[in-house]
Write a protein that holds these residues in place. Structure first.
Motif, mmCIF file in Angstrom:
data_model
loop_
_atom_site.group_PDB
_atom_site.id
_atom_site.type_symbol
_atom_site.label_atom_id
_atom_site.label_comp_id
_atom_site.label_asym_id
_atom_site.label_seq_id
_atom_site.Cartn_x
_atom_site.Cartn_y
_atom_site.Cartn_z
ATOM 1 N N ALA A 175 0.822 -1.202 0.000
ATOM 2 C CA ALA A 175 0.000 0.000 0.000
ATOM 3 C C ALA A 175 0.862 1.261 0.000
ATOM 4 O O ALA A 175 0.542 2.245 -0.677
ATOM 5 C CB ALA A 175 -0.931 -0.006 1.212
ATOM 6 N N LEU A 176 1.954 1.240 0.735
ATOM 7 C CA LEU A 176 2.867 2.388 0.738
ATOM 8 C C LEU A 176 3.528 2.579 -0.621
ATOM 9 O O LEU A 176 3.802 3.707 -1.042
ATOM 10 C CB LEU A 176 3.928 2.192 1.819
ATOM 11 N N ARG A 177 3.788 1.488 -1.294
ATOM 12 C CA ARG A 177 4.424 1.575 -2.608
ATOM 13 C C ARG A 177 3.451 2.072 -3.673
ATOM 14 O O ARG A 177 3.780 2.944 -4.485
ATOM 15 C CB ARG A 177 4.975 0.214 -3.003
ATOM 16 N N PHE A 178 2.231 1.531 -3.691
ATOM 17 C CA PHE A 178 1.291 1.856 -4.751
ATOM 18 C C PHE A 178 0.527 3.153 -4.500
ATOM 19 O O PHE A 178 0.116 3.832 -5.443
ATOM 20 C CB PHE A 178 0.300 0.709 -4.946
ATOM 21 N N ARG A 179 0.263 3.456 -3.212
ATOM 22 C CA ARG A 179 -0.462 4.661 -2.826
ATOM 23 C C ARG A 179 -1.860 4.727 -3.448
ATOM 24 O O ARG A 179 -2.386 5.810 -3.703
ATOM 25 C CB ARG A 179 0.336 5.915 -3.219
ATOM 26 N N GLN A 180 -2.450 3.583 -3.683
ATOM 27 C CA GLN A 180 -3.820 3.503 -4.173
ATOM 28 C C GLN A 180 -4.297 2.075 -3.958
ATOM 29 O O GLN A 180 -3.490 1.169 -3.719
ATOM 30 C CB GLN A 180 -3.891 3.870 -5.664
#
Length: 472
Positions: A124-129
Motif C-alpha cells: 500500500a505504501l508503494r502503490f499509494r492507491q
C-alpha cells in the motif's frame, strides 16, 4: 528483577487460544503441550509439533537472561538486543550477510498471517492507491489470511481493492497443470493492469497440500513488464524452501513471509516478513509508525523465535549429504506406506518449482525436496471419501491413541481439498520436521532409515485400522 512466567507458559504467551492448552488439559487444540514430549512420533509439522528438549533448554537460558535484567526498562532493552541477536543469527545462517543482501530487513510477526498483513502494508505504501491481490485459493494458504488481507492497511484508511483467488486443484483434488494456473494468474494480473489497478502477486512455496504456484517464470515476466505496478510476496510460511531459494527471491526484490513453527518445529505463532533492500523506504515508514504506537514487548514471541533459531542451527550443522539422504528416504517411506494402505490416495504435491535461475539452490544437499505429503482417505466398500466429520474423528483418534509400541502418532490436521459429491472433502498431511532429521542424524544411517521406514508405515497402518473400525 522482572517476573516472567515459566518457560512452558512463556512459549504460549502472546499467541491466541489455538496454542494455549485447552481448559483442564495439557495440550492445545493441535494435541501439542508447551514443552518437550518423549512418547509421540510427530509427522505433524505441517500444523504444529512439540518443541525439542534442546530447543527448550535454549528457551530456559533466554528466560534466565531476561529475568536477570535489573528492571523493566532494562528488560525491554535486553528484549531488543536478544531479537537483534536472533535476526543476526538467522541472516548469517541463510547467507544474507553478503553485500548483495545489504539492507535486507525483516518484520517480526506473531504468525504467517500477520506477516502477510505487513506485506500488504508495504504494498500500500508503494502503490499509494487500492490494489488487487492475485493469490492461490485460501484453502491452500489459510482461511485467516482472507480476513487479514482485507483489513485496513493503515495508509489513508485504504483497503485492498479486491482479491482474486486462483484454484490450484480440480474438483476431484487432482492438481491443475502449472500452465493452467499460470494462465489464470496472468489473466487476472493483465485485467487489473488494464484498469490501472496495481497488483500484488502471491506465490505459494509451498501450500498446505504441497503446491508451489504460480511459476517463478511467470512472476519474473509480469514484474519485468510492469516493475512499478507489480509486486510479489512469496508465501513460504512452511519454510520448506532452501536458503538458496530464499536468497534468490530477495535478489528478485520479492518479499518473503515465513515462520519457524512448521518445518523447524518452533511453537506456533512465530513468523517474520523478509523485506528486500528495494523496499527500505516503506519498511522505515512502517517502523516509525509502529514505534509511535509503542507496542509492548512480546517475550513469548521472542522465546518461540529462540527455539526456532536453535533448531535451525542444529539442522544446518548436519552434513548436507545426510540431510538429503534422510529427506529422500522419508519420501520413499511415505509412498511405500500409502501403497500398503488400500483407500489412501496420495495427492500430487507440486505444480511448479522455482524456474528462474536466481531462485535455484546454491547449497549442495540443501534442496527444495519433498518433506510434506497430502493424502485423502476413502472407504473401500462402498467406495467413498470420508466426510469432514469422519476425517476429523479419525485424526483425533490417532492423536489420542497409544500404539502397542508405546508411541502415539501425530499427523497434520485435516484441510479442505477440491470438492467431491458437491461438498468439500478433506485430506491429511504427513510431514517431516527438522527436529526429526536432527534426532535421526544422531543414529547410524542404516538404523535411522530403518526407524523412519517403520514409523511411517506404523503411523499410516494405525490410521487405516482406525478408519476400518469406524466403517464397521
Amino acid at each position: 528483577m522482572p517476573e516472567l512466567p515459566s518457560s512452558s507458559e512463556l512459549l504460549v504467551a502472546g499467541g491466541d487460544e489455538r496454542i494455549r492448552p485447552l481448559a483442564g488439559q495439557r495440550c492445545n487444540k493441535y494435541g501439542i503441550s508447551p514443552g518437550p514430549a518423549t512418547a509421540s512420533v510427530e509427522f505433524s509439522s505441517s500444523t504444529a509439533s512439540h518443541i525439542s528438549a534442546d530447543a527448550f533448554a535454549a528457551v530456559e537460558s533466554l528466560r534466565a537472561r531476561l529475568c536477570n535484567a535489573p528492571g523493566e526498562a532494562a528488560m525491554h532493552a535486553l528484549y531488543q538486543q536478544e531479537f537483534s541477536r536472533i535476526r543476526s543469527g538467522f541472516f548469517e545462517l541463510c547467507g544474507l550477510q553478503q553485500a548483495e543482501h545489504a539492507g535486507t530487513g525483516w518484520i517480526v510477526a506473531e504468525s504467517g498471517t500477520d506477516a502477510h498483513f505487513s506485506a500488504v502494508r508495504l504494498a500500500a505504501l508503494r502503490f499509494r492507491q487500492p490494489f488487487r491481490i492475485v493469490m492461490p485459493e485460501f484453502i491452500e494458504t489459510g482461511r485467516a489470511v482472507c480476513d487479514t488481507l482485507r483489513k485496513p492497511n493503515g495508509v489513508d484508511g485504504a483497503t485492498v481493492a479486491d482479491i482474486v483467488e486462483v484454484r490450484l486443484r480440480n474438483a476431484d483434488g487432482s492438481l491443475r497443470s502449472i500452465g493452467e494456473i499460470d494462465r489464470d494468474f496472468h489473466t487476472a494480473a493483465l485485467v487489473a493492469l488494464a484498469q490501472d489497478i496495481p497488483v500484488l502477486l502471491i506465490r505459494a512455496d509451498e501450500s498446505k497440500t504441497g503446491c508451489r504456484a504460480p511459476s517463478a517464470d511467470l512472476l519474473h515476466m509480469l514484474v519485468k513488464a510492469a516493475p512499478e505496478r507489480v509486486a510479489v510476496l512469496i508465501d513460504a510460511c512452511q519454510l520448506r524452501i532452501s536458503r538458496g531459494s530464499l536468497r534468490g527471491y530477495l535478489v528478485n526484490n520479492y518479499m518473503v513471509a515465513l515462520t519457524a513453527s512448521k518445518f523447524f518445529a518452533a511453537p506456533s505463532f512465530c513468523g517474520a516478513l523478509m523485506v528486500p533492500p528495494a523496499w527500505r523506504a516503506g519498511l522505515e515508514e512502517i517502523t516509525r509508525a509502529d514505534a509511535c504506537s509503542q507496542p509492548s514487548p512480546n517475550p513469548g514471541l521472542l522465546a518461540r523465535w529462540e527455539a526456532g533459531l536453535h533448531t535451525m542451527q542444529q539442522y544446518f550443522a548436519i552434513p548436507a549429504a545426510l540431510r538429503q539422504l534422510l529427506i529422500a528416504r522419508f519420501g520413499q517411506a511415505v509412498h511405500a506406506a500409502i501403497q500398503a494402505c488400500p483407500g489412501f490416495d496420495l495427492l500430487a504435491r507440486s505444480a511448479g518449482v522455482a524456474a528462474n535461475a536466481n531462485t535455484q539452490d546454491a547449497d549442495a544437499g540443501d534442496v527444495n525436496a519433498a518433506t510434506l505429503f497430502a493424502f485423502r482417505v476413502r472407504r473401500v466398500a462402498p467406495s467413498r471419501h470420508l466426510t469432514s466429520l469422519e476425517m476429523e474423528q479419525a485424526y483425533r483418534t490417532l492423536q489420542q491413541s497409544r500404539h502397542a509400541n508405546g508411541s502415539s502418532y501425530l499427523l497434520g490436521q485435516p484441510v479442505a481439498c477440491g470438492s467431491q459429491d458437491f461438498q468439500r472433502t478433506q485430506c491429511l498431511r504427513i510431514s517431516l520436521s527438522a527436529t526429526m532429521v536432527i534426532e535421526l542424524s544422531r543414529l547410524p544411517p542404516e538404523e535411522a532409515v530403518t526407524w523412519l521406514d517403520q514409523q511411517v508405515m506404523t503411523c499410516l497402518q494405525t490410521l487405516k485400522a482406525i478408519v476400518d473400525q469406524q466403517s464397521s
